[in-house]
Design an enzyme around this catalytic site. Structure first.
Site, PDB file in Angstrom:
ATOM      1  N   SER A  94      34.550  38.087  43.094  1.00 40.68           N
ATOM      2  CA  SER A  94      35.850  38.266  43.735  1.00 40.68           C
ATOM      3  C   SER A  94      36.999  37.784  42.875  1.00 40.68           C
ATOM      4  O   SER A  94      38.149  37.796  43.306  1.00 40.68           O
ATOM      5  CB  SER A  94      35.873  37.514  45.068  1.00 40.68           C
ATOM      6  OG  SER A  94      35.632  36.158  44.805  1.00 40.68           O
ATOM      7  N   THR A 196      38.210  34.641  46.560  1.00 45.40           N
ATOM      8  CA  THR A 196      39.483  34.226  45.970  1.00 45.40           C
ATOM      9  C   THR A 196      39.527  32.716  45.796  1.00 45.40           C
ATOM     10  O   THR A 196      39.256  31.982  46.739  1.00 45.40           O
ATOM     11  CB  THR A 196      40.608  34.611  46.960  1.00 45.40           C
ATOM     12  OG1 THR A 196      40.625  36.014  47.079  1.00 45.40           O
ATOM     13  CG2 THR A 196      41.948  34.076  46.516  1.00 45.40           C
ATOM     14  N   THR A 214      42.438  36.274  42.113  1.00 43.81           N
ATOM     15  CA  THR A 214      41.480  37.100  42.859  1.00 43.81           C
ATOM     16  C   THR A 214      41.374  38.509  42.276  1.00 43.81           C
ATOM     17  O   THR A 214      42.298  38.981  41.605  1.00 43.81           O
ATOM     18  CB  THR A 214      41.928  37.225  44.338  1.00 43.81           C
ATOM     19  OG1 THR A 214      40.911  37.872  45.099  1.00 43.81           O
ATOM     20  CG2 THR A 214      43.208  38.027  44.467  1.00 43.81           C
ATOM     21  N   ARG A 224      46.338  48.852  45.519  1.00 41.26           N
ATOM     22  CA  ARG A 224      46.542  47.852  46.577  1.00 41.26           C
ATOM     23  C   ARG A 224      46.729  46.450  45.976  1.00 41.26           C
ATOM     24  O   ARG A 224      46.023  46.027  45.085  1.00 41.26           O
ATOM     25  CB  ARG A 224      45.342  47.861  47.511  1.00 41.26           C
ATOM     26  CG  ARG A 224      45.454  46.893  48.704  1.00 41.26           C
ATOM     27  CD  ARG A 224      44.751  45.586  48.432  1.00 41.26           C
ATOM     28  NE  ARG A 224      44.758  44.702  49.601  1.00 41.26           N
ATOM     29  CZ  ARG A 224      44.374  43.435  49.563  1.00 41.26           C
ATOM     30  NH1 ARG A 224      43.956  42.894  48.436  1.00 41.26           N
ATOM     31  NH2 ARG A 224      44.409  42.699  50.649  1.00 41.26           N
ATOM     32  N   THR A 247      43.372  32.436  51.844  1.00 41.60           N
ATOM     33  CA  THR A 247      42.303  33.352  51.464  1.00 41.60           C
ATOM     34  C   THR A 247      42.002  34.238  52.669  1.00 41.60           C
ATOM     35  O   THR A 247      42.419  33.942  53.781  1.00 41.60           O
ATOM     36  CB  THR A 247      41.052  32.581  50.999  1.00 41.60           C
ATOM     37  OG1 THR A 247      40.069  33.506  50.546  1.00 41.60           O
ATOM     38  CG2 THR A 247      40.467  31.755  52.117  1.00 41.60           C
ATOM     39  N   GLY A 248      41.312  35.334  52.428  1.00 43.95           N
ATOM     40  CA  GLY A 248      40.988  36.238  53.521  1.00 43.95           C
ATOM     41  C   GLY A 248      41.776  37.532  53.422  1.00 43.95           C
ATOM     42  O   GLY A 248      42.183  37.940  52.333  1.00 43.95           O
TER      43      GLY A 248
HETATM   44  C1  SD4 Z   1      43.307  39.636  49.160  1.00 49.57           C
HETATM   45  N1  SD4 Z   1      43.369  37.385  49.953  1.00 49.57           N
HETATM   46  O1  SD4 Z   1      43.407  40.335  48.163  1.00 49.57           O
HETATM   47  C2  SD4 Z   1      42.713  38.265  49.022  1.00 49.57           C
HETATM   48  C3  SD4 Z   1      41.242  38.390  49.201  1.00 49.57           C
HETATM   49  C4  SD4 Z   1      40.512  37.126  49.518  1.00 49.57           C
HETATM   50  O2  SD4 Z   1      38.647  36.018  50.067  1.00 49.57           O
HETATM   51  O3  SD4 Z   1      41.078  36.088  49.659  1.00 49.57           O
HETATM   52  N2  SD4 Z   1      39.243  37.142  49.721  1.00 49.57           N
HETATM   53  O4  SD4 Z   1      43.649  40.027  50.269  1.00 49.57           O
END
Ligand code: SD4
Length: 337
Positions: A94, A196, A214, A224, A247-248
């Site tokens: 990631s 991330t 990330t 994106r 994160t997320g």
């Molecule tokens: C995103 N926040 O590109 C990042 C992805 C991520 O754990 O944090 N994944 O949306």
């Protein structure tokens, strides 16, 4: 519920994005959870410095950052070099080299960094350069700008001596090819055992810096960009108050300007834990929130070195290195149903 089942069971969001989580390494035991909640809520006004925290289970990265801090290095160097450990780790799918690609097979990176003066730099849609966080730092320190994108960011990196390389490893290519058959081009958030990396550090002088890097959502649409390189969303540092990183599912973080929100809530007197919880509540309490189908997590630290972490769903964790202990702390979370 076990992480894999959770991901499998989660019906997808309207854009087909599944829950993001770094869950395989997490303990299932209630006692672990209890320890986590306790640790997350603990406040300690006398936290010894230096201190470093990071999203997910990244003890090698926090160890690197602490090595720099213990040697008297500053928080900015610590967060950059800590994040670089994960960027170079090909097994982490990631971040940096080995990151899972977009749906067209291109690995595109987002990163940002912010220092104690409020300076910041970021790169979005960066290709072929492993250490996106270092390019972000160069943007901050060696250009009059905050953000460079795509080909321009890559060209800038090359002029600064970064070597282009193919970031798509065999393992990530294989995973992408398999995904193409099974997932019908619906992007999913990374489901590896760390995602991330967002890192916050306070050095011996009490100064705070942060960084975030990330490859974003796996199999995302080409072009994106998520929250991670957006100052105030994926990361925010205010050396007077504290710092936060997210994160997320980045779209949800951007919509609530999450990391800035956490820092502002701390400014208003909330503890880092309370601030993270409030930022999550802004997401889950929206009318028609689809929160059951995605993950968001925050970590935060205030000027006193008190830390907090909170997520929508179970299994989010923070790695914390302080006072000689480098440990993974399971995060408390909103969705207990
Ligand atoms: C995103 N926040 O590109 C990042 C992805 C991520 O754990 O944090 N994944 O949306």
């Amino acid at each position: 519920m076990k992480r894999r089942n959770f991901i499998k069971n989660a019906s997808l969001t309207s854009v087909g994005i599944a829950v993001g989580s770094s869950l395989l390494n997490c303990a299932d035991t209630p006692s672990e959870e209890k320890k986590t909640a306790t640790a997350a809520l603990t406040t300690n006004a006398k936290t010894p410095l230096p201190l470093v925290i990071a999203t997910w289970h990244v003890i090698d990265a926090t160890a690197k950052a602490m090595e720099i801090l213990q040697a008297g290095g500053n928080a900015l160097d610590a967060v950059e070099q800590g994040c670089m450990i994960e960027e170079a780790n090909e097994k982490g799918q990631s971040v940096g080299k080995g990151g899972l690609p977009d749906r067209d097979g291109n690995v595109t990176l987002d990163a940002c960094i912010m220092d104690k003066h409020g300076n910041c730099g970021s790169v979005v849609y960066l290709q072929d350069i492993t250490h996106a966080v270092s390019v972000a730092r160069k943007v901050m320190e060696e250009t009059p700008h905050v953000m460079l994108a795509g080909e321009g960011a890559k060209q800038f990196a090359v002029t600064k001596g970064f070597k282009p390389e193919d970031l798509l490893t065999d393992a990530s290519k294989e995973a992408w090819e398999k995904w193409k058959i099974e997932s019908k081009y619906k992007p999913i958030i990374n489901i590896e055992n760390h995602d991330t990396i967002g890192m916050l550090a306070i050095d011996k002088n009490g100064d705070i810096s942060g960084a975030c890097t990330t490859s974003g959502l796996a199999y995302k649409m080409g072009g994106r960009v998520g929250d991670s390189p957006i100052i105030g969303s994926g990361l925010f540092v205010d050396n007077e108050i504290g710092a936060a990183v997210a994160t997320g599912l980045g779209e949800e973080v951007v919509k609530t300007v999450g990391s800035f929100l956490v820092v502002e809530l701390m400014r208003q007197g909330k503890s880092p834990q309370e601030a993270c919880e409030e930022a999550i509540s802004r997401i889950v309490n929206k009318p028609n929130s689809n929160y059951k189908n995605f993950q968001v997590g925050y970590i935060a630290v205030n000027k006193q070195g008190v830390t907090g972490s909170y997520s929508i769903h179970q299994w989010f964790s923070m790695t914390k290195f302080n006072d000689g202990v480098n440990e993974q702390i399971q995060s408390d979370y909103f969705n207990k149903t």
